[in-house]
Motif scaffolding. Structure first.
Motif, PDB file in Angstrom:
ATOM      1  N   MET A   1      45.836  22.096  58.458  1.00  0.00           N
ATOM      2  CA  MET A   1      47.051  21.462  58.936  1.00  0.00           C
ATOM      3  C   MET A   1      48.103  22.555  59.119  1.00  0.00           C
ATOM      4  N   PRO A   2      48.548  22.735  60.293  1.00  0.00           N
ATOM      5  CA  PRO A   2      49.529  23.796  60.558  1.00  0.00           C
ATOM      6  C   PRO A   2      50.886  23.457  59.953  1.00  0.00           C
ATOM      7  N   ALA A   3      51.561  24.524  59.518  1.00  0.00           N
ATOM      8  CA  ALA A   3      52.898  24.336  58.953  1.00  0.00           C
ATOM      9  C   ALA A   3      53.890  24.091  60.087  1.00  0.00           C
ATOM     10  N   LYS A   4      54.951  23.388  59.744  1.00  0.00           N
ATOM     11  CA  LYS A   4      55.937  23.036  60.760  1.00  0.00           C
ATOM     12  C   LYS A   4      56.864  24.191  61.092  1.00  0.00           C
ATOM     13  N   SER A   5      56.990  25.113  60.159  1.00  0.00           N
ATOM     14  CA  SER A   5      57.894  26.225  60.432  1.00  0.00           C
ATOM     15  C   SER A   5      57.322  27.515  59.859  1.00  0.00           C
ATOM     16  N   LYS A   6      57.950  28.591  60.209  1.00  0.00           N
ATOM     17  CA  LYS A   6      57.529  29.901  59.727  1.00  0.00           C
ATOM     18  C   LYS A   6      57.685  29.985  58.217  1.00  0.00           C
ATOM     19  N   HIS A   7      58.733  29.425  57.681  1.00  0.00           N
ATOM     20  CA  HIS A   7      58.977  29.475  56.234  1.00  0.00           C
ATOM     21  C   HIS A   7      57.905  28.695  55.473  1.00  0.00           C
ATOM     22  N   MET A   8      57.510  27.577  56.006  1.00  0.00           N
ATOM     23  CA  MET A   8      56.479  26.769  55.339  1.00  0.00           C
ATOM     24  C   MET A   8      55.132  27.508  55.369  1.00  0.00           C
ATOM     25  N   GLU A   9      54.856  28.199  56.460  1.00  0.00           N
ATOM     26  CA  GLU A   9      53.606  28.967  56.570  1.00  0.00           C
ATOM     27  C   GLU A   9      53.572  30.082  55.526  1.00  0.00           C
ATOM     28  N   GLN A  10      54.686  30.785  55.389  1.00  0.00           N
ATOM     29  CA  GLN A  10      54.763  31.861  54.400  1.00  0.00           C
ATOM     30  C   GLN A  10      54.626  31.311  52.986  1.00  0.00           C
ATOM     31  N   ARG A  11      55.206  30.165  52.741  1.00  0.00           N
ATOM     32  CA  ARG A  11      55.134  29.531  51.411  1.00  0.00           C
ATOM     33  C   ARG A  11      53.684  29.182  51.070  1.00  0.00           C
ATOM     34  N   LYS A  12      52.949  28.628  52.038  1.00  0.00           N
ATOM     35  CA  LYS A  12      51.548  28.295  51.815  1.00  0.00           C
ATOM     36  C   LYS A  12      50.730  29.552  51.523  1.00  0.00           C
ATOM     37  N   GLN A  13      51.013  30.636  52.218  1.00  0.00           N
ATOM     38  CA  GLN A  13      50.285  31.879  51.995  1.00  0.00           C
ATOM     39  C   GLN A  13      50.573  32.450  50.609  1.00  0.00           C
ATOM     40  N   ARG A  14      51.848  32.374  50.187  1.00  0.00           N
ATOM     41  CA  ARG A  14      52.207  32.858  48.846  1.00  0.00           C
ATOM     42  C   ARG A  14      51.487  32.056  47.773  1.00  0.00           C
ATOM     43  N   ILE A  15      51.443  30.737  47.950  1.00  0.00           N
ATOM     44  CA  ILE A  15      50.763  29.890  46.966  1.00  0.00           C
ATOM     45  C   ILE A  15      49.265  30.212  46.931  1.00  0.00           C
ATOM     46  N   ALA A  16      48.648  30.387  48.086  1.00  0.00           N
ATOM     47  CA  ALA A  16      47.225  30.718  48.151  1.00  0.00           C
ATOM     48  C   ALA A  16      46.950  32.072  47.489  1.00  0.00           C
ATOM     49  N   ASN A  17      47.837  33.046  47.788  1.00  0.00           N
ATOM     50  CA  ASN A  17      47.669  34.368  47.161  1.00  0.00           C
ATOM     51  C   ASN A  17      47.852  34.306  45.649  1.00  0.00           C
ATOM     52  N   ALA A  18      48.796  33.511  45.175  1.00  0.00           N
ATOM     53  CA  ALA A  18      49.027  33.369  43.739  1.00  0.00           C
ATOM     54  C   ALA A  18      47.793  32.758  43.054  1.00  0.00           C
ATOM     55  N   LYS A  19      47.179  31.747  43.697  1.00  0.00           N
ATOM     56  CA  LYS A  19      45.968  31.141  43.127  1.00  0.00           C
ATOM     57  C   LYS A  19      44.822  32.153  43.080  1.00  0.00           C
ATOM     58  N   LYS A  20      44.688  32.898  44.168  1.00  0.00           N
ATOM     59  CA  LYS A  20      43.622  33.901  44.234  1.00  0.00           C
ATOM     60  C   LYS A  20      43.820  34.970  43.159  1.00  0.00           C
ATOM     61  N   ASN A  21      45.044  35.440  43.002  1.00  0.00           N
ATOM     62  CA  ASN A  21      45.346  36.455  41.981  1.00  0.00           C
ATOM     63  C   ASN A  21      45.120  35.909  40.569  1.00  0.00           C
ATOM     64  N   ALA A  22      45.456  34.642  40.363  1.00  0.00           N
ATOM     65  CA  ALA A  22      45.246  34.036  39.045  1.00  0.00           C
ATOM     66  C   ALA A  22      43.754  33.966  38.719  1.00  0.00           C
ATOM     67  N   ARG A  23      42.914  33.609  39.712  1.00  0.00           N
ATOM     68  CA  ARG A  23      41.467  33.575  39.489  1.00  0.00           C
ATOM     69  C   ARG A  23      40.921  34.969  39.167  1.00  0.00           C
ATOM     70  N   LEU A  24      41.358  35.951  39.932  1.00  0.00           N
ATOM     71  CA  LEU A  24      40.903  37.323  39.698  1.00  0.00           C
ATOM     72  C   LEU A  24      41.336  37.834  38.319  1.00  0.00           C
ATOM     73  N   ALA A  25      42.570  37.520  37.945  1.00  0.00           N
ATOM     74  CA  ALA A  25      43.070  37.949  36.629  1.00  0.00           C
ATOM     75  C   ALA A  25      42.266  37.297  35.503  1.00  0.00           C
ATOM     76  N   GLY A  26      41.923  36.025  35.689  1.00  0.00           N
ATOM     77  CA  GLY A  26      41.106  35.335  34.680  1.00  0.00           C
ATOM     78  C   GLY A  26      39.735  35.972  34.532  1.00  0.00           C
ATOM     79  N   ARG A  27      39.115  36.342  35.665  1.00  0.00           N
ATOM     80  CA  ARG A  27      37.811  37.006  35.617  1.00  0.00           C
ATOM     81  C   ARG A  27      37.918  38.352  34.901  1.00  0.00           C
ATOM     82  N   LEU A  28      38.978  39.089  35.237  1.00  0.00           N
ATOM     83  CA  LEU A  28      39.155  40.392  34.590  1.00  0.00           C
ATOM     84  C   LEU A  28      39.386  40.249  33.082  1.00  0.00           C
ATOM     85  N   ARG A  29      40.160  39.232  32.671  1.00  0.00           N
ATOM     86  CA  ARG A  29      40.384  38.997  31.244  1.00  0.00           C
ATOM     87  C   ARG A  29      39.076  38.690  30.523  1.00  0.00           C
ATOM     88  N   ARG A  30      38.269  37.808  31.129  1.00  0.00           N
ATOM     89  CA  ARG A  30      36.981  37.471  30.514  1.00  0.00           C
ATOM     90  C   ARG A  30      36.067  38.698  30.434  1.00  0.00           C
TER      91      ARG A  30
END
Length: 107
Positions: free
Chosen positions: A1-30
């Motif tokens: 689903m495309p974002a309605k604005s440039k700001h919303m698109e950037q927000r979705k990317q930040r959230i996706a990157n934060a989730k990805k980084n959290a998963r990677l950090a969890g793997r590294l901790r384990r």
């Protein structure tokens, strides 16, 4: 689903990157926890092995027969003497030996 604005698109990317980084950090901790546990187990194994080696746990004890050289043994019983000793101990006393008077009675 495309974002309605440039700001919303950037927000979705930040959230996706934060989730990805959290998963990677969890793997590294384990992974770090497992490596630390493996290291502690290895250290414990080495210390235990060193203690057992110093305490003589793995030392081969020689049999007692080999401790005394045969040249130093003087009272070694022979097969004949042990057989005669067992034969004498199994004999019952005869009536003759119990009836013989002792020296004090004959005098």
């Amino acid at each position: 689903m495309p974002a309605k604005s440039k700001h919303m698109e950037q927000r979705k990317q930040r959230i996706a990157n934060a989730k990805k980084n959290a998963r990677l950090a969890g793997r590294l901790r384990r992974r770090r926890r497992l490596q630390a546990l493996g290291g502690l187990l290895a250290i414990a194994a080495v210390l235990t092995l060193a203690y057992l080696l110093q305490s003589g746990f793995f030392a081969d004890e020689e049999p007692a027969a080999e401790e005394t050289p045969t040249s130093e043994v003087t009272d070694a019983p022979t097969v004949e003497s042990t057989e005669s000793a067992t034969a004498e101990s199994t004999e019952t006393p005869t009536a003759e030996s119990s009836e013989t008077p002792s020296e004090s009675e004959t005098e």
